[in-house]
Design an enzyme around this catalytic site. Structure first.
Site, short mmCIF file in Angstrom:
data_model
loop_
_atom_site.label_atom_id
_atom_site.label_comp_id
_atom_site.label_asym_id
_atom_site.label_seq_id
_atom_site.Cartn_x
_atom_site.Cartn_y
_atom_site.Cartn_z
N GLU A 74 -20.65 99.13 15.48
CA GLU A 74 -20.29 100.26 14.63
C GLU A 74 -20.30 99.88 13.15
O GLU A 74 -20.42 100.74 12.28
CB GLU A 74 -18.91 100.79 15.04
CG GLU A 74 -18.57 102.12 14.38
CD GLU A 74 -17.35 102.81 14.99
OE1 GLU A 74 -17.03 102.55 16.16
OE2 GLU A 74 -16.73 103.61 14.27
N ARG B 129 -21.44 117.33 18.08
CA ARG B 129 -20.09 117.14 17.55
C ARG B 129 -19.85 117.74 16.18
O ARG B 129 -18.81 118.33 15.93
CB ARG B 129 -19.76 115.64 17.53
CG ARG B 129 -19.58 115.12 18.92
CD ARG B 129 -19.30 113.65 18.95
NE ARG B 129 -19.02 113.25 20.33
CZ ARG B 129 -18.78 112.02 20.72
NH1 ARG B 129 -18.79 111.04 19.83
NH2 ARG B 129 -18.53 111.75 21.97
#
Ligand SMILES: Cc1cc2nc3c(=O)[nH]c(=O)nc-3n(C[C@H](O)[C@H](O)[C@H](O)COP(=O)(O)OP(=O)(O)OC[C@H]3O[C@@H](n4cnc5c(N)ncnc54)[C@H](O)[C@@H]3O)c2cc1C
Length: 552
Positions: A375, A287
């Site tokens: 997260e 990414r």
């Protein structure tokens, strides 16, 4: 003022929070699972549409150690290896447990769970629920499982504004019931922060409305430290144009790697090879590298009309497209998109946060009794995260945090008292002291912050931009926010509380980005374009009095 108590308090009920609640309850702990939205329906987990990475080896031979190797390579030497190992080693157990709980993983011949190969993974390792239903499938499975646990009490629509620390231990939290406007206090022997990521602090983002980085601000104010805050993941191919209503903007990825969708610049040329990628037909570029390549093409004047690049499926036969996209092809048609005739435009968007709260292998922060999961935790993915690792992280770290907190609570007396609760509510009472028409609406200030973060703390940064961003953050903080009085539901007040947290978290990102004078993974400094071997180190952020400070 309402007061609730339990052995374990879980703040945030996405994948990590729900798994933590289940695991804590299995230790016979009483659990409060609370969320500012509806339990199990807020945050990123339910929005995720793609894959969950785990080396279960159903598609081809695989081992968690190979998954770990890939994760460490993507993390550009900055992964906390112990956390990365935990993620990879325990991922398979979570997939199988979810399977027993009724997650409908897509299946192939012989009942094996289907897995696809996503960029950066050396194997077909990513499980999914067809079609684009992975997140809703995961969230639904956990919601059902939570509802079978009598030890878990669910509390929706309460936003936590502070963790309460007394005598050096986390002893509960304070928050606001967003429906009634009442202050709520929570006594607990252990607190788990599972309140998700921060991408809402950027103008262009894939986030839900409640991903303003509150977990990080809560942790900082409680005395915990954060790591790797400079590493925000910008997802390379979020949908840009034409208009797409009612669909996940990042849903193109699995189709791109299933079908070999071609990424083309505005001149309809492939370009990834110019930036060291090897995308031609295979799409293996990770990414950070793909985002970099796209933004560089746009900067060089070779972007698509709306400022991104093209994603093109025109070379794929009709029947293959329909087979892979399933019902999604009809949803695209209602948006006027026919992939056999036109490419779509895509561009990077703020998507995930590699950084976060520093924890040990039991998911405990440096504040005793305060844990984190999902997260909200930093370190496992280093400077760049692999596709599919985030849901695995939520499930694995949620389970670890819940088990550890449930165990610890069993031998811990409550540190709560009425006086502690009264003290804890002071900051919230002050914020609730409304000042009609006095100042700028907090939602306008949030937009200012999002613009500033996108412009100056986005994919490419310089020291000058980061200093300007820090000045801008200070200015917004000093601008009085208008809070109109309301009976019960008070959106102004909620926005104002959220803005406070967003500013703290934004400052943590900008300070860490300024401190790292090199380019690595998702952190690209135009004034320091190379990686510096001396900076293969994690940077921390903590509060020094009232100031947010970065340190090596
Ligand atoms: C659109 C999208 C698609 C994605 N696709 C994938 C994918 O395919 N595969 C993958 O691995 N990852 C994917 N990700 C990333 C992944 O979904 C997340 O990293 C993961 O789900 C995070 O889980 P979590 O439980 O930590 O946080 P969340 O699921 O975000 O849950 C956090 C919860 O905390 C609550 N909360 C926040 N602040 C407070 C507060 N102050 N008080 C009380 N509650 C609070 C929120 O309402 C929310 O419900 C995607 C993310 C997005 C946004």
């Amino acid at each position: 003022m309402t007061h609730l108590s339990a052995d374990v308090l879980v703040v945030g009920a996405g994948g990590a929070g729900m798994y933590a609640a289940i695991a804590a309850a299995k230790q016979d702990a009483s659990v409060l699972l609370l969320d500012k939205s509806l339990v199990g329906r807020g945050g990123a987990t339910i929005m995720a549409q793609m894959t969950v990475a785990a080396a279960i080896g159903h598609e081809e031979r695989d081992h968690w150690a190979d998954h770990l190797d890939d994760t460490l390579a993507a993390g550009r030497e900055l992964c906390d290896e112990k956390l990365a190992r935990l993620l990879c080693e325990n991922g398979p157990a979570r997939i199988f447990e979810m399977d027993r709980w009724g997650a409908h993983w897509a299946r192939g011949g012989g009942g094996r769970i289907r897995q696809v190969q996503a960029p950066g993974h050396g194997r077909a390792r990513c499980c999914y629920v067809d079609f684009l239903n992975t997140g809703p499938g995961v969230a639904g499975t956990l919601r059902r499982q939570v509802s079978t646990m009598s030890g878990v009490r669910r509390v929706s629509n309460v936003t936590v504004t502070d963790v309460v620390v007394h005598d050096g231990r986390a002893v509960g939290a304070v928050g606001m019931d967003v429906v009634s406007g009442d202050i709520v206090t929570f006594a607990a022997k252990a607190v788990i922060l599972a309140a998700g990521g921060l991408t809402k602090i950027f103008r262009r983002n894939s986030a839900s409305t409640n991903m303003g980085g509150e977990a990080y601000a809560l942790a900082l104010r409680a005395g915990a430290d954060l790591i790797d805050m400079e590493f925000v993941q910008f997802f390379p191919i979020a949908h840009l144009a034409p208009r797409l209503v009612g669909m996940d903007p990042i849903m193109w990825d699995p189709f791109r790697y299933k079908l070999g969708g071609r990424l083309l610049n505005g001149d309809f040329e492939e370009f990834m090879h110019r930036y060291g990628g090897q995308d031609s037909g295979k799409y293996t570029t990770v990414r950070d590298q793909a985002s970099y390549a796209i933004l560089k093409e746009v900067e060089a004047g070779r972007g698509s009309p709306h400022g991104g690049v093209y994603l093109d499926f025109r070379h794929v036969p009709d029947a293959t497209l329909r087979d892979a996209f399933g019902p999604v092809i009809d949803r695209l048609a209602t948006n006027g998109i026919d992939l056999t005739k036109t490419p779509v435009e895509v561009a990077p968007t703020a998507h995930y946060h590699m950084g976060g709260i520093r924890v040990d292998e039991r998911m405990e922060t440096r504040v005793p009794g305060l844990y984190a999961a999902g997260e909200a935790v930093g370190g496992a993915n280093g400077a760049n995260r692999l596709s599919g690792n985030a849901i695995t992280e939520a499930l694995v770290f949620g389970e670890c945090a819940g088990r550890a907190a449930g165990n610890a609570a069993a031998g811990t007396p409550s540190g709560w008292s009425d006086a502690v609760g009264e003290d804890a509510a002071v900051r919230l009472r002050r914020a609730a002291d409304t000042k009609p028409d006095d100042g700028v609406p907090a939602n306008v200030l949030q937009l200012r912050l999002q613009d500033l973060m996108w412009e100056d703390v986005g994919s490419f940064r310089t020291g000058g931009q980061l200093r300007r961003a820090l000045d801008g953050i200070r200015e917004i903080r000093e601008t009085p926010a208008a809070v109109h009085a309301a009976d019960g539901y008070n959106l102004d007040l909620q926005d104002r509380l959220e803005l406070d947290a967003m500013l703290t978290t934004a400052e943590a990102v900008a300070r860490a980005a300024l401190g790292r004078a090199e380019s690595r993974g998702a952190h690209q400094r135009l004034d320091f374009p190379e990686s510096d071997p001396a900076l293969v180190r994690n940077q921390a952020v903590e509060m020094k009095g009232e100031e947010v400070a970065a340190r090596w």
